[in-house]
Design an enzyme around this catalytic site. Structure first.
Site, PDB file in Angstrom:
ATOM      1  N   HIS A   1      98.245  -5.384 -27.583  1.00 28.81           N
ATOM      2  CA  HIS A   1      98.142  -4.153 -27.300  1.00 28.81           C
ATOM      3  C   HIS A   1      99.849  -3.376 -27.335  1.00 28.81           C
ATOM      4  CE1 HIS A   1      96.767  -0.568 -24.142  1.00 28.81           C
ATOM      5  NE2 HIS A   1      97.312  -0.161 -25.565  1.00 28.81           N
TER       6      HIS A   1
ATOM      7  N   SER B   1      94.939  -9.678 -19.014  1.00 28.77           N
ATOM      8  CA  SER B   1      96.257  -9.326 -19.342  1.00 28.77           C
ATOM      9  C   SER B   1      97.224  -9.961 -18.624  1.00 28.77           C
ATOM     10  CB  SER B   1      96.156  -7.806 -19.122  1.00 28.77           C
ATOM     11  OG  SER B   1      97.342  -7.180 -19.049  1.00 28.77           O
TER      12      SER B   1
ATOM     13  N   MET C   1      91.181   3.312 -23.674  1.00 27.71           N
ATOM     14  CA  MET C   1      91.984   3.314 -22.102  1.00 27.71           C
ATOM     15  C   MET C   1      90.985   3.850 -20.918  1.00 27.71           C
ATOM     16  SD  MET C   1      94.818   1.973 -22.974  1.00 27.71           S
ATOM     17  CE  MET C   1      95.223   1.750 -21.278  1.00 27.71           C
TER      18      MET C   1
ATOM     19  N   MET D   1     105.217  -2.761 -24.246  1.00 22.96           N
ATOM     20  CA  MET D   1     105.761  -1.389 -24.057  1.00 22.96           C
ATOM     21  C   MET D   1     107.079  -1.148 -24.183  1.00 22.96           C
ATOM     22  SD  MET D   1     103.651  -0.805 -20.530  1.00 22.96           S
ATOM     23  CE  MET D   1     102.083  -1.693 -19.995  1.00 22.96           C
TER      24      MET D   1
ATOM     25  N   ASP E   1     100.570  -6.946 -23.291  1.00 23.00           N
ATOM     26  CA  ASP E   1     100.782  -5.510 -23.333  1.00 23.00           C
ATOM     27  C   ASP E   1     102.372  -5.521 -23.693  1.00 23.00           C
ATOM     28  OD1 ASP E   1      98.321  -4.168 -22.265  1.00 23.00           O
ATOM     29  OD2 ASP E   1      98.741  -5.276 -20.704  1.00 23.00           O
TER      30      ASP E   1
ATOM     31  N   ASP F   1      90.250  -0.681 -21.202  1.00 27.44           N
ATOM     32  CA  ASP F   1      91.549  -1.472 -20.603  1.00 27.44           C
ATOM     33  C   ASP F   1      91.848  -0.391 -19.414  1.00 27.44           C
ATOM     34  OD1 ASP F   1      93.953  -2.441 -20.281  1.00 27.44           O
ATOM     35  OD2 ASP F   1      94.782  -1.902 -22.276  1.00 27.44           O
TER      36      ASP F   1
ATOM     37  N   MET G   1     101.958  -0.446 -26.950  1.00 19.76           N
ATOM     38  CA  MET G   1     102.271   0.889 -26.521  1.00 19.76           C
ATOM     39  C   MET G   1     103.608   1.189 -26.734  1.00 19.76           C
ATOM     40  SD  MET G   1     100.203   0.045 -22.774  1.00 19.76           S
ATOM     41  CE  MET G   1     100.195  -1.729 -23.193  1.00 19.76           C
TER      42      MET G   1
ATOM     43  N   HIS H   1      95.479 -10.794 -23.511  1.00 15.76           N
ATOM     44  CA  HIS H   1      95.826  -9.456 -23.915  1.00 15.76           C
ATOM     45  C   HIS H   1      97.166  -9.303 -23.377  1.00 15.76           C
ATOM     46  CE1 HIS H   1      94.951  -5.127 -24.366  1.00 15.76           C
ATOM     47  NE2 HIS H   1      95.707  -5.003 -23.131  1.00 15.76           N
TER      48      HIS H   1
END
Ligand code: DX5
Ligand code: ZN
Length: 226
Positions: free
Chosen positions: A68, A11, A139, A39, A37, A177, A70, A35
């Protein structure tokens, strides 16, 4: 249980954002997916990176991107990541009222579709949706920040998912994760996970590529049937 060879996905949340291209290249020969992330400071309190960064990174590596999301309103934003060349786009079950429709949109935009389940969300209501998905991200922390402590109780969801995937003969990666490191990856692998996100454990190591290889070896050894 029939578990395919493990995927290790560093990540970049734990990487140095001022040197992202270099940090990606540091793992590209050792890792399977990268990966990413995303957000939005609404679905989770934290704010990270978005589409322009993914587009720029797409140009510096051949690695498959495991995005991913979020974020709130994934139906509005997720297809853009597929268009940007993401290999897999995962959105949160808690943020979407029609996950199957969004999975279809992602697949028709050329990406794999992933469903993420946060710490406090039970898995059972989503099991029947899994044939529409390529990845299920469970998660093992509360989504939002890197560097948190792994919560072993959440592996019960991985066990439930693995049984469901195996009995239904589904082609679905079960990804974990949060807090995945040398001292936790074996429990996750023996519970039936076959894709492993690791931020701190990779980018906090002196040699990130070596850290990836070590994690993969541990996961392989602990996989059911290995
Ligand atoms: C947190 C992110 C994770 C995070 C994991 O919400 O989804 O991908 O980067 O970081 P570590 O491996 O440090 O727990
Ligand atoms: Zn993540």
């Amino acid at each position: 249980m029939t578990v395919p060879p493990p995927i290790v996905a560093p990540s970049i949340l734990a990487a140095d954002f001022a040197r992202l291209a270099e940090e990606v290249r540091a793992v590209q020969d050792a890792a399977d997916w990268l990966h990413v992330d995303v957000m939005d400071n609404h679905f989770v309190p934290n704010l990270t990176i978005g589409l322009p960064v993914v587009q720029s990174l797409r140009a510096v590596t051949e690695m498959p991107f495991d995005v991913h999301l979020m974020i709130e309103d994934p139906r509005r934003w997720a297809p853009g990541y597929a268009d940007a060349g993401a290999y897999n786009v995962t959105f949160h079950a808690e943020a979407c009222d029609d996950p199957v429709a969004l999975a279809k949109d992602l697949r028709s935009a050329g990406a794999k579709a992933g469903l993420a389940i946060d710490r406090d969300t039970p898995i059972e209501p989503y099991l029947d949706l899994l044939p529409s998905f390529d990845t299920l991200l469970i998660m093992t922390i509360k989504a939002g920040f890197g560097g948190q402590r792994f919560i072993p109780q959440l592996l019960d969801k991985v066990r439930t998912a693995r049984r469901h995937v195996d009995t239904g003969h589904l082609e679905l990666r079960i990804e974990v994760d949060g807090g995945i490191a040398a001292d936790t990856i074996e429990q996750a692998a023996s519970a039936g996970a076959d894709a492993f996100v690791a931020g701190t454990a990779v980018y906090g190591a002196a040699d990130p590529a070596q850290a990836v290889r070590h994690l993969r070896a541990l996961a392989e050894r602990a996989a059911p049937g290995a």
